[in-house]
Design a protein around this motif. Structure first.
Motif, short mmCIF file in Angstrom:
data_model
loop_
_atom_site.label_atom_id
_atom_site.label_comp_id
_atom_site.label_asym_id
_atom_site.label_seq_id
_atom_site.Cartn_x
_atom_site.Cartn_y
_atom_site.Cartn_z
N LEU A 1 0.82 -1.21 0.00
CA LEU A 1 0.00 0.00 0.00
C LEU A 1 0.85 1.25 0.00
CD1 LEU A 1 -2.72 -1.02 2.59
CD2 LEU A 1 -2.85 -1.07 0.12
N ILE A 2 2.08 1.14 0.50
CA ILE A 2 2.96 2.29 0.59
C ILE A 2 4.40 1.82 0.44
CG2 ILE A 2 3.09 2.21 3.11
CD1 ILE A 2 3.00 5.29 3.03
N GLN A 3 5.20 2.62 -0.24
CA GLN A 3 6.60 2.26 -0.41
C GLN A 3 7.43 3.51 -0.61
OE1 GLN A 3 7.20 -0.21 -3.83
NE2 GLN A 3 6.47 1.31 -5.28
N GLY A 4 8.72 3.36 -0.40
CA GLY A 4 9.64 4.48 -0.60
C GLY A 4 11.07 3.98 -0.64
N ARG A 5 11.93 4.81 -1.22
CA ARG A 5 13.35 4.48 -1.26
C ARG A 5 13.87 4.41 0.16
NH1 ARG A 5 16.63 2.60 -4.59
NH2 ARG A 5 15.76 3.57 -6.41
N ALA A 6 14.54 3.31 0.52
CA ALA A 6 15.04 3.11 1.89
C ALA A 6 16.25 3.99 2.15
CB ALA A 6 15.38 1.64 2.11
N ASP A 7 16.12 4.89 3.09
CA ASP A 7 17.21 5.76 3.53
C ASP A 7 17.57 5.41 4.96
OD1 ASP A 7 17.43 7.39 1.19
OD2 ASP A 7 15.65 8.50 1.81
N ALA A 8 18.74 5.83 5.38
CA ALA A 8 19.20 5.55 6.75
C ALA A 8 18.69 6.63 7.71
CB ALA A 8 20.72 5.50 6.79
N TYR A 9 18.21 6.19 8.86
CA TYR A 9 17.79 7.06 9.96
C TYR A 9 18.45 6.49 11.21
CZ TYR A 9 14.12 8.63 6.79
OH TYR A 9 13.44 9.14 5.71
N SER A 10 19.05 7.33 12.01
CA SER A 10 19.74 6.82 13.19
C SER A 10 19.44 7.63 14.42
CB SER A 10 21.25 6.82 12.96
OG SER A 10 21.60 5.90 11.97
N ARG A 11 19.48 6.95 15.54
CA ARG A 11 19.46 7.54 16.87
C ARG A 11 20.60 6.87 17.62
NH1 ARG A 11 13.47 6.62 19.22
NH2 ARG A 11 14.81 5.58 20.70
N PRO A 12 20.97 7.38 18.78
CA PRO A 12 22.06 6.74 19.52
C PRO A 12 21.78 5.28 19.88
CG PRO A 12 21.62 8.91 20.41
CD PRO A 12 20.55 8.63 19.39
N ASP A 13 20.51 4.89 20.05
CA ASP A 13 20.19 3.54 20.49
C ASP A 13 19.69 2.62 19.38
OD1 ASP A 13 17.86 4.98 20.15
OD2 ASP A 13 17.00 4.45 22.08
N MET A 14 19.56 3.14 18.15
CA MET A 14 19.09 2.31 17.04
C MET A 14 19.53 2.88 15.70
SD MET A 14 15.00 3.23 16.71
CE MET A 14 14.61 3.13 18.44
N SER A 15 19.69 1.96 14.75
CA SER A 15 19.92 2.33 13.36
C SER A 15 18.75 1.81 12.56
CB SER A 15 21.21 1.69 12.83
OG SER A 15 22.32 2.21 13.49
N CYS A 16 18.27 2.60 11.60
CA CYS A 16 17.08 2.21 10.84
C CYS A 16 17.25 2.48 9.35
CB CYS A 16 15.86 3.00 11.34
SG CYS A 16 15.51 2.84 13.09
N PHE A 17 16.56 1.68 8.55
CA PHE A 17 16.36 1.94 7.13
C PHE A 17 14.86 2.10 6.96
CE2 PHE A 17 20.29 -0.63 5.83
CZ PHE A 17 21.05 0.51 5.68
N GLY A 18 14.48 3.05 6.16
CA GLY A 18 13.06 3.23 5.91
C GLY A 18 12.83 4.45 5.04
N PHE A 19 11.61 4.93 5.08
CA PHE A 19 11.29 6.09 4.26
C PHE A 19 10.31 7.00 5.00
CE2 PHE A 19 8.25 2.83 3.14
CZ PHE A 19 7.03 3.51 3.03
N GLU A 20 10.31 8.24 4.55
CA GLU A 20 9.40 9.23 5.10
C GLU A 20 8.32 9.48 4.04
OE1 GLU A 20 10.74 12.63 7.72
OE2 GLU A 20 10.44 13.63 5.80
N TYR A 21 7.09 9.44 4.46
CA TYR A 21 5.96 9.61 3.54
C TYR A 21 5.22 10.89 3.89
CZ TYR A 21 1.60 8.59 1.08
OH TYR A 21 0.51 8.66 0.27
N LYS A 22 5.08 11.76 2.89
CA LYS A 22 4.37 13.02 3.09
C LYS A 22 3.08 12.99 2.28
CE LYS A 22 8.66 15.46 3.76
NZ LYS A 22 9.61 16.44 3.26
#
Length: 164
Positions: free
Chosen positions: A82-103
């Motif tokens: 239902l939703i998709q996006g190019r996977a970008d890196a998002y990080s916090r000190p306690d986790m690393s993430c791949f995902g996308f932001e949907y507007k």
């Protein structure tokens, strides 16, 4: 008789507290995705398909997959993403993430994020209402996170299980 009732109530309170602590510190019995450091990158590179769930008794809530650098996210296993996006890196000190932001076009300035994350240190988080639940992710645990637009809701976490 009042002492017996008080003793039963005290025993029940102790049992509930022990169960709450055990539920917080122990993952569900289904195999949770634990991969060595860098497991998130391995998952993305492998074009893996996985699900996000809250516990072993219910069906998964999230059906997701990495495909050639894109993250596809769905709440329905029978439909295409239902939703998709190019996977970008998002990080916090306690986790690393791949995902996308949907507007959404209908709500400018309010973005939501769909993320696949790896705990980089022991992490304790909670889902807000309506499915209030505590999670304890050890270092290296993979999990899903949905971040709604600011001031609209609360982050939602899900255990991740890789589909075979």
């Amino acid at each position: 008789m009042p002492r017996a009732v008080a003793a039963i109530c005290a025993a029940a309170a102790t049992l509930v507290a022990a169960c709450d602590k055990a539920a917080y510190d122990t993952p569900p019995s289904a195999a949770r995705a634990l991969i060595s450091k860098g497991g998130l990158q391995q998952l993305a590179d492998s074009n893996a398909t996985f699900v996000g769930y809250l516990n072993d008794q219910e069906q998964p809530y999230i059906y997701a997959q990495f495909r050639d650098g894109w993250l596809q996210w769905s709440t329905d296993p029978e439909r295409r993403s239902l939703i998709q996006g190019r996977a970008d890196a998002y990080s916090r000190p306690d986790m690393s993430c791949f995902g996308f932001e949907y507007k959404r076009l209908s709500t400018p300035g309010r973005a939501e994020r769909y993320l696949v994350c790896e705990a980089t240190e022991p992490l304790k988080v909670s889902n807000g209402l309506p499915r209030s639940q505590d999670f304890a992710f050890p270092t290296g645990a993979l999990f899903l996170q949905y971040l709604p637009p600011k001031e609209v809701g609360y982050p939602q976490y899900y255990y991740l299980k890789i589909q075979k």
